[in-house]
Design a protein around this motif. Structure first.
Motif, PDB file in Angstrom:
ATOM      1  N   PHE A   7      -6.410  17.242  -2.134  1.00 14.88           N
ATOM      2  CA  PHE A   7      -5.367  18.253  -2.252  1.00 14.88           C
ATOM      3  C   PHE A   7      -5.196  19.049  -0.955  1.00 14.88           C
ATOM      4  O   PHE A   7      -4.117  19.543  -0.661  1.00 14.88           O
ATOM      5  CB  PHE A   7      -5.673  19.209  -3.410  1.00 14.88           C
ATOM      6  CG  PHE A   7      -5.654  18.556  -4.760  1.00 14.88           C
ATOM      7  CD1 PHE A   7      -4.477  18.048  -5.282  1.00 14.88           C
ATOM      8  CD2 PHE A   7      -6.813  18.435  -5.518  1.00 14.88           C
ATOM      9  CE1 PHE A   7      -4.438  17.443  -6.531  1.00 14.88           C
ATOM     10  CE2 PHE A   7      -6.782  17.837  -6.760  1.00 14.88           C
ATOM     11  CZ  PHE A   7      -5.606  17.333  -7.275  1.00 14.88           C
ATOM     12  N   ASP A   8      -6.273  19.186  -0.182  1.00 15.59           N
ATOM     13  CA  ASP A   8      -6.217  20.042   1.003  1.00 15.59           C
ATOM     14  C   ASP A   8      -5.328  19.482   2.095  1.00 15.59           C
ATOM     15  O   ASP A   8      -4.744  20.243   2.872  1.00 15.59           O
ATOM     16  CB  ASP A   8      -7.628  20.261   1.548  1.00 15.59           C
ATOM     17  CG  ASP A   8      -8.485  21.100   0.611  1.00 15.59           C
ATOM     18  OD1 ASP A   8      -7.904  21.924  -0.122  1.00 15.59           O
ATOM     19  OD2 ASP A   8      -9.715  20.927   0.609  1.00 15.59           O
ATOM     20  N   ASP A   9      -5.232  18.167   2.199  1.00 17.54           N
ATOM     21  CA  ASP A   9      -4.429  17.553   3.251  1.00 17.54           C
ATOM     22  C   ASP A   9      -3.155  16.892   2.732  1.00 17.54           C
ATOM     23  O   ASP A   9      -2.506  16.137   3.448  1.00 17.54           O
ATOM     24  CB  ASP A   9      -5.263  16.508   4.006  1.00 17.54           C
ATOM     25  CG  ASP A   9      -6.398  17.149   4.790  1.00 17.54           C
ATOM     26  OD1 ASP A   9      -6.182  18.246   5.335  1.00 17.54           O
ATOM     27  OD2 ASP A   9      -7.501  16.573   4.841  1.00 17.54           O
ATOM     28  N   ALA A  10      -2.799  17.171   1.481  1.00 17.59           N
ATOM     29  CA  ALA A  10      -1.594  16.559   0.906  1.00 17.59           C
ATOM     30  C   ALA A  10      -0.367  17.015   1.689  1.00 17.59           C
ATOM     31  O   ALA A  10      -0.180  18.216   1.945  1.00 17.59           O
ATOM     32  CB  ALA A  10      -1.452  16.958  -0.566  1.00 17.59           C
ATOM     33  N   PRO A  11       0.492  16.085   2.115  1.00 16.51           N
ATOM     34  CA  PRO A  11       1.661  16.476   2.919  1.00 16.51           C
ATOM     35  C   PRO A  11       2.685  17.260   2.109  1.00 16.51           C
ATOM     36  O   PRO A  11       3.019  16.889   0.981  1.00 16.51           O
ATOM     37  CB  PRO A  11       2.229  15.138   3.388  1.00 16.51           C
ATOM     38  CG  PRO A  11       1.706  14.123   2.424  1.00 16.51           C
ATOM     39  CD  PRO A  11       0.383  14.625   1.953  1.00 16.51           C
ATOM     40  N   VAL A  12       3.165  18.337   2.699  1.00 17.98           N
ATOM     41  CA  VAL A  12       4.233  19.145   2.117  1.00 17.98           C
ATOM     42  C   VAL A  12       5.535  18.753   2.805  1.00 17.98           C
ATOM     43  O   VAL A  12       5.602  18.688   4.036  1.00 17.98           O
ATOM     44  CB  VAL A  12       3.967  20.650   2.318  1.00 17.98           C
ATOM     45  CG1 VAL A  12       5.087  21.488   1.692  1.00 17.98           C
ATOM     46  CG2 VAL A  12       2.614  21.037   1.733  1.00 17.98           C
ATOM     47  N   ILE A  13       6.570  18.482   2.012  1.00 19.34           N
ATOM     48  CA  ILE A  13       7.846  18.067   2.578  1.00 19.34           C
ATOM     49  C   ILE A  13       8.954  19.004   2.115  1.00 19.34           C
ATOM     50  O   ILE A  13       8.821  19.700   1.099  1.00 19.34           O
ATOM     51  CB  ILE A  13       8.204  16.612   2.191  1.00 19.34           C
ATOM     52  CG1 ILE A  13       8.381  16.492   0.661  1.00 19.34           C
ATOM     53  CG2 ILE A  13       7.164  15.630   2.703  1.00 19.34           C
ATOM     54  CD1 ILE A  13       9.019  15.185   0.227  1.00 19.34           C
ATOM     55  N   ALA A  14      10.029  19.029   2.875  1.00 19.15           N
ATOM     56  CA  ALA A  14      11.226  19.784   2.517  1.00 19.15           C
ATOM     57  C   ALA A  14      12.422  18.860   2.675  1.00 19.15           C
ATOM     58  O   ALA A  14      12.664  18.345   3.771  1.00 19.15           O
ATOM     59  CB  ALA A  14      11.385  21.019   3.394  1.00 19.15           C
ATOM     60  N   VAL A  15      13.149  18.643   1.602  1.00 21.17           N
ATOM     61  CA  VAL A  15      14.322  17.766   1.611  1.00 21.17           C
ATOM     62  C   VAL A  15      15.569  18.635   1.618  1.00 21.17           C
ATOM     63  O   VAL A  15      15.734  19.496   0.747  1.00 21.17           O
ATOM     64  CB  VAL A  15      14.322  16.847   0.375  1.00 21.17           C
ATOM     65  CG1 VAL A  15      15.603  16.030   0.318  1.00 21.17           C
ATOM     66  CG2 VAL A  15      13.102  15.931   0.392  1.00 21.17           C
ATOM     67  N   PRO A  16      16.460  18.457   2.596  1.00 22.01           N
ATOM     68  CA  PRO A  16      17.671  19.289   2.638  1.00 22.01           C
ATOM     69  C   PRO A  16      18.644  18.915   1.525  1.00 22.01           C
ATOM     70  O   PRO A  16      18.893  17.737   1.270  1.00 22.01           O
ATOM     71  CB  PRO A  16      18.258  18.967   4.017  1.00 22.01           C
ATOM     72  CG  PRO A  16      17.753  17.601   4.352  1.00 22.01           C
ATOM     73  CD  PRO A  16      16.388  17.496   3.727  1.00 22.01           C
TER      74      PRO A  16
END
Length: 260
Positions: A7-16
């Motif tokens: 969980f600590d290195d799970a990638p966070v993404i933002a989709v426009p």
């Protein structure tokens, strides 16, 4: 099984999207990937259900499909209406009834409001399955949503308890999350309504390869036993680098994990 997920290195993404960025955290488990994308204002309990849905494909797996592909609605035959005011909702449904609307997806918090609308219109009313559990007579159709239900299995159990026609509303932000929605539709014993719609941003903003992106063809999407993994180039394109935003989403993820 959650101890096998980083969980600590799970990638966070933002989709426009047209309404602003949609955030998600991609979690990798022992057998593959899942998408954790609760609404920004989700409390820890709701976030925990979304995390259960995200972990399901890579831990216990999805139930067996009974169909290899599912029909997808483009929005032309369904109408979404907010029922904050019953009279206004009834009027809106009446104005558009001549357009051959097949079903109305009614967004409301109170089953009493849903029941009032249902009794005043002549088109089938669908509400979230959780609302129907409070009042099985408040609508004609149960809306199943994989993410907030806690995964495919939990959504199916809700449908079994209600014993009503079901409609699957997609909640995934990327094709990784959308694959769970499709898996739910593919596993239901009966699927009287088309699912969806697929998010409009998916064609331009997905984290899986173009070949694996869940864009409808001939009005259908294929069911798969597992979601596709992220494409490294596309993942980098949508990765969030702002430290505060990353900390917020990973914090929510860790709190949700602690509740499982």
């Amino acid at each position: 099984m959650r101890t096998l997920i980083d969980f600590d290195d799970a990638p966070v993404i933002a989709v426009p999207t047209a309404a602003g960025p949609r955030y998600a955290v991609l979690v990798e488990g022992p057998q593959g990937w899942g998408e954790f994308s609760p609404p920004p204002d989700a409390d820890d309990a709701l976030a925990a259900r979304w995390l259960t849905a995200a972990m399901e494909p890579s831990t216990v797996g999805w139930p067996d499909a009974v169909r290899g592909r599912v029909p997808v609605d483009d929005g032309a035959r369904r109408l979404s209406v907010a029922a904050g005011d019953v009279d206004a909702a009834v009027a809106r449904i009446g104005d558009l009834r001549a357009g051959a609307i097949e079903v109305v997806l009614l967004e409301c918090r109170d089953p009493v409001d849903a029941r009032s609308v249902r009794h005043r219109v002549d088109v089938p009313i669908a509400v979230d399955a959780a609302l129907l559990l409070a009042d099985p007579q408040c609508a004609d159709i149960a809306i199943l949503r994989c993410g907030p239900s806690g995964g495919v299995r939990r959504a199916m159990r809700r449908a079994e308890r209600l014993d009503l026609p079901a409609l699957v509303d997609f909640t995934g932000t990327t094709s990784i999350g959308l694959a769970a929605d499709v898996a739910l539709a593919a596993a239901l014993p009966q699927l009287p309504f088309a699912c969806g719609p697929v998010p409009g941003w998916l064609a331009e903003a997905d984290v899986v390869s173009e070949a694996r992106s869940l864009i409808p063809r001939d009005g259908h999407l294929p069911a798969a036993p597992m979601p596709a993994g992220p494409d490294p180039v596309r993942l980098q394109r949508f990765a969030v680098t702002d430290a505060e935003t990353v900390a917020h989403w990973r914090g929510l993820l860790r709190r949700a994990a602690a509740m499982l």
